[in-house]
Design an enzyme around this catalytic site. Structure first.
Site, PDB file in Angstrom:
ATOM      1  N   CYS A 179      18.801  51.611 -34.505  1.00  0.00           N
ATOM      2  CA  CYS A 179      19.760  50.810 -33.737  1.00  0.00           C
ATOM      3  C   CYS A 179      21.183  50.897 -34.278  1.00  0.00           C
ATOM      4  O   CYS A 179      22.124  50.464 -33.615  1.00  0.00           O
ATOM      5  CB  CYS A 179      19.301  49.352 -33.699  1.00  0.00           C
ATOM      6  SG  CYS A 179      17.638  49.142 -33.020  1.00  0.00           S
ATOM      7  N   HIS A 330      25.142  45.204 -31.516  1.00  0.00           N
ATOM      8  CA  HIS A 330      23.888  45.770 -31.030  1.00  0.00           C
ATOM      9  C   HIS A 330      23.113  44.668 -30.323  1.00  0.00           C
ATOM     10  O   HIS A 330      22.952  43.562 -30.843  1.00  0.00           O
ATOM     11  CB  HIS A 330      23.092  46.338 -32.204  1.00  0.00           C
ATOM     12  CG  HIS A 330      21.651  46.561 -31.897  1.00  0.00           C
ATOM     13  ND1 HIS A 330      21.225  47.281 -30.795  1.00  0.00           N
ATOM     14  CD2 HIS A 330      20.519  46.142 -32.535  1.00  0.00           C
ATOM     15  CE1 HIS A 330      19.900  47.303 -30.782  1.00  0.00           C
ATOM     16  NE2 HIS A 330      19.448  46.619 -31.821  1.00  0.00           N
ATOM     17  N   ASN A 360      16.526  45.222 -25.765  1.00  0.00           N
ATOM     18  CA  ASN A 360      16.990  45.995 -26.911  1.00  0.00           C
ATOM     19  C   ASN A 360      16.796  47.483 -26.619  1.00  0.00           C
ATOM     20  O   ASN A 360      15.675  47.977 -26.604  1.00  0.00           O
ATOM     21  CB  ASN A 360      16.199  45.579 -28.156  1.00  0.00           C
ATOM     22  CG  ASN A 360      16.623  46.329 -29.407  1.00  0.00           C
ATOM     23  OD1 ASN A 360      17.290  47.350 -29.345  1.00  0.00           O
ATOM     24  ND2 ASN A 360      16.221  45.812 -30.559  1.00  0.00           N
TER      25      ASN A 360
END
Length: 404
Positions: A179, A330, A360
């Protein structure tokens, strides 16, 4: 002349090592810069320069200019067509819309299906970014594909380069940092531009974590979606620099909190004709486990390390938090986003979030959210953004940048 190994060698050359003094220092932003403007240097694999550059291999030489600035000039994104809502998930695991939304902020996510591929999503996002930047594929000098889930074990960037029609065969390679990947892609792009003479760098963040999710585990299957996002980073005069600073870290000890490990091979012993036992050789085909995550520990890590990283990046840039127009994190969990914003004293109206619609999306989350914010008119030219990625590794990194 040729030596015994068959390689050609030159006559003895005086050792100049002691005479070379490279005037390079590390700037406050974390980048290596020259103490003075360097001369124009031609970088090439060819040993001689032909006067007629248009008709010789030296046409691929690229001027190396140090120092140089870099700026973001285009963005794009792409998501699969299949939408999976919280209500859809409630049909396959013990959960419901309220439970998921309250704990994560997620309502929907997009998932690859049918003939979808990560390369296809990346190419679509990259094409949109190039169109916005008004840069043709032939002018791309480098393709960086930030992903942990490539369609091919050996990487996806060269496939993207080919699909886009980058006819000059520019360098293309993958960056694997989960990520945090997109932020590290920005840093890599800036380093190539500042020190390598590259002009146009395509940075793509794309992941398809749905392929590594246990869809019977409600603790993880509710979180992840698939997407791709891209930006074009272009060289510019140093006074127009749009990537002010960065701060990047890793902590391998945190791997136990978030991972998808290679499954152990289960091999039968095999005896050769002379009776010896091979044991675990040859190994069987390996694969990866589903994503394993300790959500509480990941939350603690994020709300502690991300604010510190952003503050460090701001300090390196010489900017106060009040100079930041947007906070773009993020998109992992709305609770994490809210907690980090609170610790940094960012008001909610200055925080970019599209987590509810996509979940996500790992390395894609930051460029995906940026693209939506730019195209909706929220982020405007000249706006300064503090961005931070964090995730498996553990890795985390922040950058202070200006849009266009």
């Amino acid at each position: 002349m040729a030596n015994a190994s068959g390689f050609f060698t030159h006559p003895s050359i005086p050792n100049l090592r002691s005479r070379i003094h490279v005037p390079v220092r590390v700037s406050g932003s974390g980048f290596c810069v020259s103490n003075r403007f360097s001369k124009r240097v031609l970088c090439s694999s060819v040993s001689s320069v032909d006067k007629d550059a248009s008709s010789s291999p030296s046409q691929y030489q690229r001027p190396r200019l140090v120092p140089s600035g870099c700026k973001l000039i285009g963005c794009g994104s792409a998501v699969p067509s299949l939408l999976i809502s919280n209500d859809d998930l409630a049909k396959i695991v013990d959960t419901n819309d309220e439970w998921i939304a309250t704990r994560t902020g997620i309502r929907n996510r997009r998932v690859v299906s049918g003939k979808d591929s990560l390369v296809g999503l990346a190419v679509e996002a990259a094409t949109k970014a190039l169109e916005m930047a008004e840069v043709v594929p032939e002018d791309i000098d480098l393709v960086l594909m930030c992903t942990s889930t490539p369609d091919d074990l050996f990487g996806a960037a060269p496939q993207i380069q080919k699909a886009l029609g980058c006819t000059k065969n520019p360098l293309a390679y993958d960056i694997t940092a989960a990520c945090s990947g997109f932020v590290l892609g920005l840093v890599s792009a800036a380093c190539h531009i500042r020190g390598g003479g590259f002009k146009n760098v395509l940075v793509i963040g794309a992941d398809s974590l749905s392929r590594f999710v246990d869809w019977t585990d409600r603790g993880t299957c509710i979180l992840f979606g698939d997407a791709a996002g891209a930006v074009v980073v272009q060289a510019c005069d140093i006074e127009d620099d749009g990537l002010f600073s960065f701060d990047v870290h890793s902590d391998g000890d945190g791997r136990r909190h978030l991972n998808a490990s290679v499954k152990e091979s289960q091999n039968d012993g095999e005896s050769s004709s002379n009776g010896s036992v091979f044991g675990d050789f040859p190994p069987k085909q390996s694969s990866y486990s589903c994503i394993q995550m300790n959500g509480k520990e990941v939350f603690r890590f994020a709300v502690k390390c991300v604010p510190q990283s952003i503050e460090s990046a701001l300090q390196k840039a010489g900017l106060p938090a009040s100079a930041i127009d947007w906070l773009l994190l993020h998109q992992a969990n709305q609770r994490i986003i809210d907690s980090v914003a609170t610790r940094l004293h960012f008001p909610p109206e200055r925080v970019i979030s599209n987590l509810a619609n996509y979940g996500n999306t790992s390395a894609a989350s930051i460029p995906l959210a940026l693209d939506e914010a730019v195209r909706s008119g929220k982020v405007k030219p000249g706006h300064t953004i503090a961005t931070s990625g964090f995730g498996a590794g553990l890795t985390w990194g922040s950058a202070i940048m200006r849009w266009r």
